[in-house]
Motif scaffolding. Sequence first.
Motif, mmCIF file in Angstrom:
data_model
loop_
_atom_site.group_PDB
_atom_site.id
_atom_site.type_symbol
_atom_site.label_atom_id
_atom_site.label_comp_id
_atom_site.label_asym_id
_atom_site.label_seq_id
_atom_site.Cartn_x
_atom_site.Cartn_y
_atom_site.Cartn_z
ATOM 1 N N THR A 9 0.831 -1.218 0.000
ATOM 2 C CA THR A 9 0.000 0.000 0.000
ATOM 3 C C THR A 9 0.865 1.269 0.000
ATOM 4 O OG1 THR A 9 -1.802 -1.223 1.032
ATOM 5 C CG2 THR A 9 -1.902 1.168 1.177
ATOM 6 N N ARG A 67 -0.615 5.634 11.945
ATOM 7 C CA ARG A 67 0.744 5.117 12.188
ATOM 8 C C ARG A 67 0.754 3.594 12.254
ATOM 9 N NH1 ARG A 67 1.476 6.709 18.628
ATOM 10 N NH2 ARG A 67 -0.673 6.288 19.177
ATOM 11 N N SER A 68 -0.133 2.937 11.497
ATOM 12 C CA SER A 68 -0.138 1.470 11.526
ATOM 13 C C SER A 68 1.121 0.929 10.853
ATOM 14 C CB SER A 68 -1.369 0.918 10.806
ATOM 15 O OG SER A 68 -1.227 1.079 9.413
ATOM 16 N N HIS A 112 -1.662 10.773 14.740
ATOM 17 C CA HIS A 112 -2.366 9.574 15.206
ATOM 18 C C HIS A 112 -3.480 10.006 16.133
ATOM 19 C CE1 HIS A 112 0.079 10.330 18.700
ATOM 20 N NE2 HIS A 112 1.115 10.431 17.865
ATOM 21 N N SER A 113 -4.080 9.055 16.811
ATOM 22 C CA SER A 113 -5.280 9.378 17.595
ATOM 23 C C SER A 113 -4.986 10.267 18.803
ATOM 24 C CB SER A 113 -5.977 8.093 18.044
ATOM 25 O OG SER A 113 -5.188 7.430 18.998
ATOM 26 N N ALA A 165 -4.880 7.658 6.495
ATOM 27 C CA ALA A 165 -4.944 6.195 6.665
ATOM 28 C C ALA A 165 -5.413 5.936 8.082
ATOM 29 C CB ALA A 165 -3.574 5.562 6.417
ATOM 30 N N ILE A 166 -6.679 6.233 8.317
ATOM 31 C CA ILE A 166 -7.227 6.282 9.666
ATOM 32 C C ILE A 166 -8.255 5.171 9.912
ATOM 33 C CG2 ILE A 166 -8.284 7.830 11.364
ATOM 34 C CD1 ILE A 166 -7.943 10.124 9.336
ATOM 35 N N GLY A 167 -9.114 4.943 8.911
ATOM 36 C CA GLY A 167 -10.205 3.980 9.095
ATOM 37 C C GLY A 167 -11.436 4.614 9.718
ATOM 38 N N GLN A 168 -11.654 5.913 9.472
ATOM 39 C CA GLN A 168 -12.848 6.619 9.967
ATOM 40 C C GLN A 168 -13.517 7.299 8.771
ATOM 41 O OE1 GLN A 168 -13.543 6.799 13.292
ATOM 42 N NE2 GLN A 168 -11.605 6.377 14.308
ATOM 43 N N TYR A 223 -13.507 11.434 7.688
ATOM 44 C CA TYR A 223 -13.000 12.149 8.863
ATOM 45 C C TYR A 223 -12.308 13.465 8.475
ATOM 46 C CZ TYR A 223 -11.026 12.682 13.512
ATOM 47 O OH TYR A 223 -10.716 13.142 14.752
ATOM 48 N N VAL A 244 -6.525 6.682 1.862
ATOM 49 C CA VAL A 244 -6.250 5.244 1.935
ATOM 50 C C VAL A 244 -7.462 4.481 2.498
ATOM 51 C CG1 VAL A 244 -4.610 3.503 2.777
ATOM 52 C CG2 VAL A 244 -3.830 5.831 2.383
ATOM 53 N N GLY A 245 -8.310 5.171 3.233
ATOM 54 C CA GLY A 245 -9.393 4.517 3.969
ATOM 55 C C GLY A 245 -10.360 3.734 3.088
ATOM 56 N N ILE A 246 -10.803 2.612 3.614
ATOM 57 C CA ILE A 246 -11.887 1.841 2.984
ATOM 58 C C ILE A 246 -12.875 1.556 4.102
ATOM 59 C CG2 ILE A 246 -12.525 -0.248 1.727
ATOM 60 C CD1 ILE A 246 -9.667 -0.494 0.767
ATOM 61 N N GLY A 294 -6.637 1.561 -3.476
ATOM 62 C CA GLY A 294 -6.965 0.128 -3.442
ATOM 63 C C GLY A 294 -6.360 -0.675 -4.586
ATOM 64 N N THR A 347 -2.558 -1.402 -4.451
ATOM 65 C CA THR A 347 -2.038 -2.364 -3.488
ATOM 66 C C THR A 347 -1.810 -3.717 -4.166
ATOM 67 O OG1 THR A 347 -3.082 -1.199 -1.670
ATOM 68 C CG2 THR A 347 -2.568 -3.507 -1.283
HETATM 69 N N1 LIG Z 1 -6.448 0.913 0.014
HETATM 70 C C1 LIG Z 1 -5.841 -0.156 0.522
HETATM 71 O O1 LIG Z 1 -5.343 -0.987 -0.183
HETATM 72 C C2 LIG Z 1 -5.761 -0.281 1.998
HETATM 73 C C3 LIG Z 1 -4.759 -1.054 2.595
HETATM 74 C C4 LIG Z 1 -4.691 -1.096 3.995
HETATM 75 C C5 LIG Z 1 -5.616 -0.387 4.748
HETATM 76 N N2 LIG Z 1 -6.614 0.318 4.126
HETATM 77 C C6 LIG Z 1 -7.595 1.104 4.875
HETATM 78 O O2 LIG Z 1 -6.915 2.224 5.444
HETATM 79 C C7 LIG Z 1 -7.470 2.549 6.700
HETATM 80 C C8 LIG Z 1 -6.355 2.481 7.737
HETATM 81 O O3 LIG Z 1 -5.874 1.157 7.795
HETATM 82 P P1 LIG Z 1 -4.797 0.679 8.869
HETATM 83 O O4 LIG Z 1 -4.590 -0.758 8.699
HETATM 84 O O5 LIG Z 1 -3.637 1.609 8.804
HETATM 85 O O6 LIG Z 1 -5.670 0.964 10.217
HETATM 86 P P2 LIG Z 1 -5.315 0.840 11.746
HETATM 87 O O7 LIG Z 1 -4.300 -0.203 11.994
HETATM 88 O O8 LIG Z 1 -6.634 0.801 12.441
HETATM 89 O O9 LIG Z 1 -4.617 2.249 12.078
HETATM 90 C C9 LIG Z 1 -5.348 3.440 12.069
HETATM 91 C C10 LIG Z 1 -4.450 4.570 12.447
HETATM 92 O O10 LIG Z 1 -5.222 5.770 12.419
HETATM 93 C C11 LIG Z 1 -5.080 6.459 13.644
HETATM 94 N N3 LIG Z 1 -6.337 7.124 13.970
HETATM 95 C C12 LIG Z 1 -7.533 6.542 14.238
HETATM 96 N N4 LIG Z 1 -8.454 7.486 14.509
HETATM 97 C C13 LIG Z 1 -7.815 8.677 14.412
HETATM 98 C C14 LIG Z 1 -8.234 10.016 14.598
HETATM 99 N N5 LIG Z 1 -9.489 10.315 14.932
HETATM 100 N N6 LIG Z 1 -7.330 10.999 14.420
HETATM 101 C C15 LIG Z 1 -6.052 10.710 14.079
HETATM 102 N N7 LIG Z 1 -5.601 9.452 13.894
HETATM 103 C C16 LIG Z 1 -6.487 8.447 14.057
HETATM 104 C C17 LIG Z 1 -4.740 5.409 14.679
HETATM 105 O O11 LIG Z 1 -4.044 6.032 15.728
HETATM 106 P P3 LIG Z 1 -3.438 5.200 16.998
HETATM 107 O O12 LIG Z 1 -2.210 4.522 16.476
HETATM 108 O O13 LIG Z 1 -3.153 6.277 17.986
HETATM 109 O O14 LIG Z 1 -4.524 4.250 17.417
HETATM 110 C C18 LIG Z 1 -3.879 4.450 13.862
HETATM 111 O O15 LIG Z 1 -2.535 4.842 13.865
HETATM 112 C C19 LIG Z 1 -8.606 1.549 6.929
HETATM 113 O O16 LIG Z 1 -9.813 2.145 6.471
HETATM 114 C C20 LIG Z 1 -8.240 0.387 6.023
HETATM 115 O O17 LIG Z 1 -9.375 -0.344 5.590
HETATM 116 C C21 LIG Z 1 -6.679 0.392 2.776
#
Ligand SMILES: NC(=O)c1ccc[n+]([C@@H]2O[C@H](COP(=O)([O-])OP(=O)(O)OC[C@H]3O[C@@H](n4cnc5c(N)ncnc54)[C@H](OP(=O)(O)O)[C@@H]3O)[C@@H](O)[C@H]2O)c1
Length: 299
Positions: free
Chosen positions: A141, A166-167, A191-192, A210-213, A216, A231-233, A271, A274
């Motif tokens: 990604t 920061r995942s 990050h959060s 890349a948050i997952g919200q 947002y 990046v979010g889905i 998407g 990736t």
């Molecule tokens: N397009 C693609 O191919 C692809 C690939 C991978 C992922 N994704 C999507 O990308 C998104 C992120 O995936 P991920 O695996 O990185 O998710 P994840 O492991 O849940 O990490 C989310 C990150 O966002 C931060 N965060 C959450 N809420 C926040 C807020 N309100 N303000 C600031 N930061 C916030 C979290 O902070 P903390 O570390 O402090 O908890 C964490 O670092 C998801 O929607 C996933 O489905 C898409």
Amino acid sequence: MAQLIDGKAIAAQVRAEVKAEVAAWVAAGHRAPHLAVILVGDNPASASYVRGKTQAAAEVGIASETLHFDTHLTEAELLAEIERLNADESVDGILVQLPLPAHINPSRILHAIRPEKDVDGFHPVNAGRLLLGEPGFVPATPAGILELLRRSGIETAGKHAVVVGRSNIVGRPLAVLLLQRGIDATVTVCHSRTSNLAALTQQADILIAAIGQPRYITADMVRDGAVVIDVGINRVEDPAHPRGYRLVGDVDFEAVSQKAGWITPVPGGVGPMTIALLLRNTLYAAQQRYTYTYKARPL
Ligand SMILES: NC(=O)c1ccc[n+]([C@@H]2O[C@H](COP(=O)([O-])OP(=O)(O)OC[C@H]3O[C@@H](n4cnc5c(N)ncnc54)[C@H](OP(=O)(O)O)[C@@H]3O)[C@@H](O)[C@H]2O)c1
């Protein structure tokens, strides 16, 4: 109105390049690159991701096999399977579809994959190589996001990139990649627990969410003319949609696209990249096993 970064079209370009390179590799007398995908359990989303990956592999001439195990598979059994694939000279790349069932420790599994077969780039050796700026496998990604920027002619050197998230899969490796020599962005990672997120995102020349919200990142958080990579889905309920839901990103696309200079849509942005970059990593895995050295990535 922002210019759209068409991830579908750019991913098709990358896949076509991989296909041509696979054909040349085979024409030179090598066997086709071979990807082994491990799927444990019956999570429908995981099964669908795996089908997407193996179909895309077949289209570019990469041989793949899916090893599908029952959800009761033990960690020891899965480790034994990885050892078998590590030792199998006909397997170039090993991918374990996440998430794994709760009784299996994902780190223990990912760390067991031989780094030179780790096409997802999650092994500590590859993560360490990325951190040191040495050639190795880069997670698909983040690598796909860099390709989107590069192939859209977007300058990164000297730009302020703000990565939200920061995942280990997206935010963290992406931040490290943006810092690499040759890419040369100045990077802020949020990050959060970040205080006053909007004050930071408003400073971004390149903003990556890349948050997952869902939705947002709103228009007031984005600078005029910024490059916005979503990046979010996320699934949101939509009774009007035949499936009852639709996919949206982490960015409020309608409003932000009025303000940004460039933007990626969801779906059809990050998407598709990736999968394309996973295929490229698999090709590299085959080639570098043949030469027994890490091949420098063209990034
Ligand atoms: N397009 C693609 O191919 C692809 C690939 C991978 C992922 N994704 C999507 O990308 C998104 C992120 O995936 P991920 O695996 O990185 O998710 P994840 O492991 O849940 O990490 C989310 C990150 O966002 C931060 N965060 C959450 N809420 C926040 C807020 N309100 N303000 C600031 N930061 C916030 C979290 O902070 P903390 O570390 O402090 O908890 C964490 O670092 C998801 O929607 C996933 O489905 C898409």
